[in-house]
Design a protein around this motif. Structure first.
Motif, short mmCIF file in Angstrom:
data_model
loop_
_atom_site.label_atom_id
_atom_site.label_comp_id
_atom_site.label_asym_id
_atom_site.label_seq_id
_atom_site.Cartn_x
_atom_site.Cartn_y
_atom_site.Cartn_z
N UNK A 42 0.93 -1.18 0.17
CA UNK A 42 0.03 0.02 -0.16
C UNK A 42 0.85 1.43 0.08
N UNK A 43 1.25 1.77 -1.12
CA UNK A 43 1.83 3.03 -1.40
C UNK A 43 1.18 3.98 -2.43
N UNK A 44 1.28 5.13 -2.12
CA UNK A 44 0.66 6.32 -3.04
C UNK A 44 1.39 6.00 -4.44
N UNK A 45 0.75 6.45 -5.36
CA UNK A 45 1.46 6.10 -6.58
C UNK A 45 2.80 6.80 -6.87
N UNK A 46 3.13 7.94 -6.49
CA UNK A 46 4.09 8.66 -6.54
C UNK A 46 5.33 7.88 -6.05
N UNK A 47 4.90 7.54 -4.53
CA UNK A 47 5.98 6.56 -4.02
C UNK A 47 6.20 5.26 -4.55
N UNK A 48 5.22 4.65 -4.88
CA UNK A 48 5.65 3.37 -5.84
C UNK A 48 6.19 3.74 -7.20
N UNK A 49 6.17 4.93 -7.67
CA UNK A 49 6.90 5.21 -8.98
C UNK A 49 8.29 5.34 -8.48
N UNK A 50 8.61 6.05 -7.63
CA UNK A 50 9.90 6.17 -7.01
C UNK A 50 10.72 5.01 -6.77
N UNK A 51 9.96 4.11 -6.20
CA UNK A 51 10.65 2.79 -5.55
C UNK A 51 10.93 2.06 -6.73
N UNK A 52 9.96 2.13 -7.95
CA UNK A 52 10.11 1.29 -9.07
C UNK A 52 11.40 1.69 -9.87
N UNK A 53 11.52 3.10 -9.87
CA UNK A 53 12.95 3.59 -10.38
C UNK A 53 14.00 3.14 -9.66
N UNK A 54 13.89 3.06 -8.25
CA UNK A 54 14.96 2.77 -7.53
C UNK A 54 15.48 1.47 -7.84
N UNK A 55 14.67 0.41 -7.92
CA UNK A 55 14.87 -0.82 -7.96
C UNK A 55 15.50 -1.43 -9.41
N UNK A 56 15.36 -0.49 -10.44
CA UNK A 56 15.93 -0.67 -11.68
C UNK A 56 17.31 -1.07 -11.69
#
Length: 228
Positions: free
Chosen positions: A157-171
């Protein structure tokens, strides 16, 4: 006297677990196809023409929430053959995550439609060759990003912008996972080119399970470091 241990043993062996996995994949696949049917029909009817790239992106709109629901159901699947509820898990994940998923899925589709239109008209536009290569790299990176974002949004359960940042981080944080997802993307694209979009859709639940497998380290780190 009734032996209650037999009931506990039934459904817990290797064969039963394999059967439970196959059953879950089949049910999730059926539900995924149901949830994406309007868009899938549109993709099949569209000609492979540059002018139809925006329409193809529009047809893919229902796929985001459906893939998220599939990831949720597969992640929460039961190993016990006597306790399987994949359909309930699928719709629970769909209702819970559709809104946040669309906040990430729609911008990705728009961006991909722009890149796809440019590449489709690459020769006529007269732009340098390196620009086409750069566009392909950007499209690949964006697709790997949205794959991470789908997994994170579906399971946490994350806000969309936080999920977007995490997704980029884990690339770059999980290079093995990104490389594995790139391989899945190549397989899906190859199936689509050789056969049709329907062939890829029929393997969607299997591809989703492979995405979860590639994302194990990311899921574990998100759970340990970014959740309470």
């Amino acid at each position: 006297m009734i032996d209650t241990t037999a009931g506990r043993r039934f459904g817990e062996g290797p064969l039963s677990r394999a059967s439970a996995l196959v059953y879950t994949l089949l049910v999730v696949e059926l539900l995924l196809l149901t949830a994406t049917l309007p868009g899938l029909v549109g993709l099949v009817l569209l000609d492979r023409d540059a002018a139809n790239v925006p329409l193809a992106a529009l047809c893919l709109l229902p796929a985001g929430p459906a893939l998220s629901a599939a990831l949720y159901a597969l992640h929460h699947r039961r190993l016990d053959l006597t306790d399987l509820h994949p359909a309930a898990a699928f719709w629970r994940g769909y209702r819970a995550n559709a809104r946040e998923v669309l906040k990430l899925w729609v911008p990705w589709l728009v961006w991909l439609a722009v890149i796809g239109s440019n590449l489709a008209n690459f020769v006529a536009s007269g732009v340098p060759g390196w620009w086409g290569v750069l566009s392909v790299i950007i499209a690949l990176a964006a697709t790997l990003w949205v794959a991470n974002a789908l997994v994170i949004t579906s399971l946490f359960t994350f806000r969309a912008r936080d999920a977007a940042r995490l997704a980029a981080y884990f690339l770059t944080r999980s290079p093995r996972g990104s490389l594995g997802n790139a391989g899945l993307l190549v397989v899906a694209a190859g199936i689509t080119l050789v056969a049709t979009e329907v062939a890829s859709a029929l393997l969607a639940s299997v591809l989703a399970s492979m995405l979860l497998l590639n994302s194990r380290s990311m899921i574990a780190e998100v759970r340990d470091r970014f959740t309470i």
